[in-house]
Design a protein around this motif. Sequence first.
Motif, PDB file in Angstrom:
ATOM      1  N   LEU A   1      -2.075  -8.952   7.784  1.00  0.00           N
ATOM      2  CA  LEU A   1      -1.727  -7.877   8.165  1.00  0.00           C
ATOM      3  C   LEU A   1      -1.272  -7.762   9.481  1.00  0.00           C
TER       4      LEU A   1
ATOM      5  N   VAL B   1       5.527  -3.892   4.785  1.00  0.00           N
ATOM      6  CA  VAL B   1       4.692  -3.586   3.653  1.00  0.00           C
ATOM      7  C   VAL B   1       4.042  -2.127   3.696  1.00  0.00           C
ATOM      8  N   LYS B   2       3.521  -1.497   2.454  1.00  0.00           N
ATOM      9  CA  LYS B   2       2.857  -0.240   2.657  1.00  0.00           C
ATOM     10  C   LYS B   2       1.262  -0.795   2.371  1.00  0.00           C
ATOM     11  N   VAL B   3       0.566   0.081   3.331  1.00  0.00           N
ATOM     12  CA  VAL B   3      -0.861  -0.118   3.018  1.00  0.00           C
ATOM     13  C   VAL B   3      -1.470   1.212   2.197  1.00  0.00           C
ATOM     14  N   ARG B   4      -1.932   0.911   1.007  1.00  0.00           N
ATOM     15  CA  ARG B   4      -2.747   1.644   0.139  1.00  0.00           C
ATOM     16  C   ARG B   4      -4.152   1.978   0.715  1.00  0.00           C
TER      17      ARG B   4
ATOM     18  N   ALA C   1      -7.019  -5.736   2.834  1.00  0.00           N
ATOM     19  CA  ALA C   1      -5.807  -4.551   2.737  1.00  0.00           C
ATOM     20  C   ALA C   1      -5.298  -4.666   1.374  1.00  0.00           C
ATOM     21  N   ARG C   2      -5.270  -3.689   0.761  1.00  0.00           N
ATOM     22  CA  ARG C   2      -4.623  -3.543  -0.447  1.00  0.00           C
ATOM     23  C   ARG C   2      -3.216  -2.940  -0.306  1.00  0.00           C
ATOM     24  N   ILE C   3      -2.051  -3.565  -0.469  1.00  0.00           N
ATOM     25  CA  ILE C   3      -0.856  -3.316   0.154  1.00  0.00           C
ATOM     26  C   ILE C   3       0.302  -3.182  -1.000  1.00  0.00           C
ATOM     27  N   GLU C   4       1.341  -3.059  -0.760  1.00  0.00           N
ATOM     28  CA  GLU C   4       2.458  -2.927  -1.875  1.00  0.00           C
ATOM     29  C   GLU C   4       3.758  -3.852  -1.006  1.00  0.00           C
TER      30      GLU C   4
ATOM     31  N   ASP D   1       0.792   4.329   7.239  1.00  0.00           N
ATOM     32  CA  ASP D   1       0.501   3.705   5.986  1.00  0.00           C
ATOM     33  C   ASP D   1       1.534   2.334   6.076  1.00  0.00           C
ATOM     34  N   THR D   2       2.300   2.157   7.103  1.00  0.00           N
ATOM     35  CA  THR D   2       3.229   1.073   7.227  1.00  0.00           C
ATOM     36  C   THR D   2       2.689  -0.014   8.390  1.00  0.00           C
TER      37      THR D   2
ATOM     38  N   LEU E   1       3.672  -7.887   7.490  1.00  0.00           N
ATOM     39  CA  LEU E   1       2.791  -8.921   6.926  1.00  0.00           C
ATOM     40  C   LEU E   1       3.314 -10.281   7.371  1.00  0.00           C
TER      41      LEU E   1
END
Length: 367
Positions: A291, A300-303, A314-317, A336-337, A340
């Motif tokens: 990250l 990516v978005k970080v959840r 990191a759990r991401i999308e 949350d942005t 990667l």
Amino acid sequence: MASITLDGLAHAYRPDPRGPQDYALKEINHVWRQGGAYALLGPSGCGKTTLLNIISGLVIPTKGRILFNDRDVTHLPTEARNIAQVFQFPVVYNTMSVRENLAFPLKNRHLPREAIARRVEEIAHRLDLSAVLDRKASNLTADAKQKISLGRGLVRSDVNAILFDEPLTVIDPHLKWQLRSTLKELHRALDLTMIYVTHDQTEALTFADTVVVMHDGAVVQTGTPEELFERPAHTFVGHFIGSPGMNVLPARVEGRTAHIGDVAIELVRAYPSLPAGERIELGVRPEFATLAGAGTGLPVKVRRIDDIGRARIARIEIAGHPAAAMVPDALALDGDTAGLRLDPRQVHIYAGGVLVEGETANREGGA
């Protein structure tokens, strides 16, 4: 001691198998070298115990042969194969002492008393049983009884192979690492062929020089722990080995570029002719995905971020698809942005779950 050859080996429990779906163990061809340390790794029901039972003689295969060195043992009973086997739960004589239990396989072969005593002392020392050698097995804990079972399997030096069927199931977690290390040391000292069945990747990767990964009755990859981690030959291997497992994302590949939704990832290899009609996926392990701050690398978005002590994950999308990545200690996120970064050498392309060998590019690429 023996090398073990699996020649066209397959097995079905139904009497009239009509296709691959009817086989608990699909066809396998392989040679396991004499003195190797092997692990059969996979989830419950994948066929690993069936394969072990064929090697031991408890099951006669539907098809194919098994050879110890050049001797066909396919239809020989267990006692004619000169093997030792350690099972999931302790197999001991409760009325005998630990010393008598360990000596029993050697007495049956009429070894000299002095040789038996030396060997029993050696194995007891390695398994930390010396202090209880003269105690009855019935008075010991389940851990100690399983150590006796291990010792009975290891005490003979003339066996063709030693087979371990999930032998650490009853062992307390804090002792498992110690016993795995002990088994590894014993393998190096004894130069015996050892085959270890487990569903635990830690046990397999720390014990074995070569790991055989099984899924749905088939061998999907055979390799060293490093090979399985860095270059999974099948997406199942990527998922099953590693914690968390490999990120596997649906992709569209054009030459040296993979597209995950509207996110483009540059590749170090070209894929000009992927199989038509197959599911195409990109695989990269979280250890090779890092990250970074927003605006750097892939968007990516970080959840959420999980702190597991040794690392932050990191759990991401990525384009709406879930993935995992490593978080550098110094990274501070604002919202949350994020970005990667991928190690381009560790990005793999799969078709129908199987690794595709691309054409090496003339330049290094990556996101």
